[in-house]
Motif scaffolding. Structure first.
Motif, mmCIF file in Angstrom:
data_model
loop_
_atom_site.group_PDB
_atom_site.id
_atom_site.type_symbol
_atom_site.label_atom_id
_atom_site.label_comp_id
_atom_site.label_asym_id
_atom_site.label_seq_id
_atom_site.Cartn_x
_atom_site.Cartn_y
_atom_site.Cartn_z
ATOM 1 N N ARG A 1 35.478 37.887 18.382
ATOM 2 C CA ARG A 1 36.433 38.153 19.312
ATOM 3 C C ARG A 1 36.408 39.352 20.186
ATOM 4 N NH1 ARG A 1 41.758 37.017 15.678
ATOM 5 N NH2 ARG A 1 41.219 35.251 14.807
ATOM 6 N N GLU A 2 35.469 40.272 19.912
ATOM 7 C CA GLU A 2 35.319 41.458 20.750
ATOM 8 C C GLU A 2 34.339 41.395 21.899
ATOM 9 O OE1 GLU A 2 34.779 44.739 17.928
ATOM 10 O OE2 GLU A 2 36.478 44.172 17.002
ATOM 11 N N THR B 1 37.157 43.939 25.578
ATOM 12 C CA THR B 1 38.286 43.241 25.522
ATOM 13 C C THR B 1 38.651 42.401 24.145
ATOM 14 O OG1 THR B 1 37.194 41.404 26.908
ATOM 15 C CG2 THR B 1 38.493 42.541 28.072
ATOM 16 N N VAL B 2 39.625 41.960 23.859
ATOM 17 C CA VAL B 2 39.513 41.104 22.602
ATOM 18 C C VAL B 2 40.649 39.903 23.082
ATOM 19 C CG1 VAL B 2 39.093 42.956 20.907
ATOM 20 C CG2 VAL B 2 41.603 42.572 21.691
ATOM 21 N N ASN B 3 40.653 38.756 22.369
ATOM 22 C CA ASN B 3 41.388 37.760 22.720
ATOM 23 C C ASN B 3 42.851 37.577 22.025
ATOM 24 O OD1 ASN B 3 39.902 37.014 20.106
ATOM 25 N ND2 ASN B 3 41.303 34.932 20.481
ATOM 26 N N TYR B 4 43.353 38.681 21.631
ATOM 27 C CA TYR B 4 44.540 38.399 20.990
ATOM 28 C C TYR B 4 45.728 39.649 21.627
ATOM 29 C CZ TYR B 4 42.219 41.954 17.767
ATOM 30 O OH TYR B 4 41.361 42.906 17.510
ATOM 31 N N GLY B 5 45.580 39.590 22.898
ATOM 32 C CA GLY B 5 46.922 40.337 23.728
ATOM 33 C C GLY B 5 46.692 41.679 23.679
ATOM 34 N N LEU B 6 45.648 42.600 23.554
ATOM 35 C CA LEU B 6 45.638 43.865 23.740
ATOM 36 C C LEU B 6 44.935 43.902 25.116
ATOM 37 C CD1 LEU B 6 43.989 45.145 20.526
ATOM 38 C CD2 LEU B 6 46.327 45.229 21.043
ATOM 39 N N VAL C 1 37.531 46.682 38.493
ATOM 40 C CA VAL C 1 37.078 45.300 37.713
ATOM 41 C C VAL C 1 38.357 45.006 36.852
ATOM 42 C CG1 VAL C 1 34.651 46.467 37.448
ATOM 43 C CG2 VAL C 1 36.262 47.155 36.048
ATOM 44 N N SER C 2 38.416 43.691 36.496
ATOM 45 C CA SER C 2 39.173 43.306 35.360
ATOM 46 C C SER C 2 38.415 42.290 34.420
ATOM 47 C CB SER C 2 40.086 42.370 36.387
ATOM 48 O OG SER C 2 39.634 41.269 37.075
ATOM 49 N N ALA C 3 39.153 42.349 33.302
ATOM 50 C CA ALA C 3 38.429 41.425 32.179
ATOM 51 C C ALA C 3 39.412 40.599 31.931
ATOM 52 C CB ALA C 3 37.996 42.504 31.229
ATOM 53 N N ASN C 4 38.995 39.359 31.388
ATOM 54 C CA ASN C 4 39.868 38.298 30.742
ATOM 55 C C ASN C 4 39.222 37.812 29.705
ATOM 56 O OD1 ASN C 4 42.178 36.506 30.732
ATOM 57 N ND2 ASN C 4 40.780 34.786 31.768
ATOM 58 N N LYS C 5 40.033 37.785 28.495
ATOM 59 C CA LYS C 5 39.490 36.920 27.326
ATOM 60 C C LYS C 5 40.672 36.219 26.640
ATOM 61 C CE LYS C 5 36.570 37.908 23.265
ATOM 62 N NZ LYS C 5 35.762 36.209 23.481
ATOM 63 N N SER D 1 34.916 32.839 24.680
ATOM 64 C CA SER D 1 34.325 33.356 26.160
ATOM 65 C C SER D 1 35.185 34.306 26.808
ATOM 66 C CB SER D 1 34.545 31.885 26.885
ATOM 67 O OG SER D 1 35.910 31.402 27.138
ATOM 68 N N GLY D 2 35.015 35.081 27.763
ATOM 69 C CA GLY D 2 35.478 35.730 28.432
ATOM 70 C C GLY D 2 34.900 36.088 29.931
#
Length: 129
Positions: free
Chosen positions: A54-55, A73-78, A91-95, A100-101
């Motif tokens: 997930r990381e 980033t992680v995929n559980y809302g942090l 920069v922006s990160a999406n996961k 994937s991210g």
């Protein structure tokens, strides 16, 4: 009359998967993105290692320089955690899912021409008793 010259920014992406014996083909990515100054470039990172990975970590390496941490980033809302010198304006990160991210670099300029790296790591919870 002013002549405007647009500069092409070359962004290369190389992705790596770390921890847990991941192989190079466990992480999938495009090899290069060509864009003009002022534009936005988005890198997508996909991994086939499994849903426990997930990381996601993103890094940038300019020619002749060492690698710099951009964002985690992680995929559980942090909220994403940015490295020194990077922020959500540039920069922006999406996961949203473990597999994937993406990383988006905004308002490109010549200093953004670099190799970008994505790595994933298996999430591990630490409990204290």
């Amino acid at each position: 009359r002013i002549n405007m010259i647009k500069t092409t920014v070359i962004l290369l992406l190389s992705l790596y998967c770390i921890q847990g014996g991941a192989r190079a083909n466990d992480v999938l990515q495009p090899h290069a993105i060509f864009a003009e100054t002022g534009q936005t470039a988005t890198f997508n990172c996909k991994q086939t290692k499994g849903s426990t990975y997930r990381e996601m970590y993103w890094y940038r390496q300019r020619q002749g320089e060492s690698m710099k941490f951009i964002v985690f980033t992680v995929n559980y809302g942090l909220k994403p955690e940015f490295g020194e010198g990077f922020d959500e304006k540039k920069v922006s990160a999406n996961k949203t899912v473990p597999e994937s991210g993406s990383l988006t670099v905004n308002d490109l300029d010549s200093t953004d021409s670099a190799m970008y790296f994505c790595s994933v790591r298996e999430h591990s919870a630490v409990t204290t008793g």
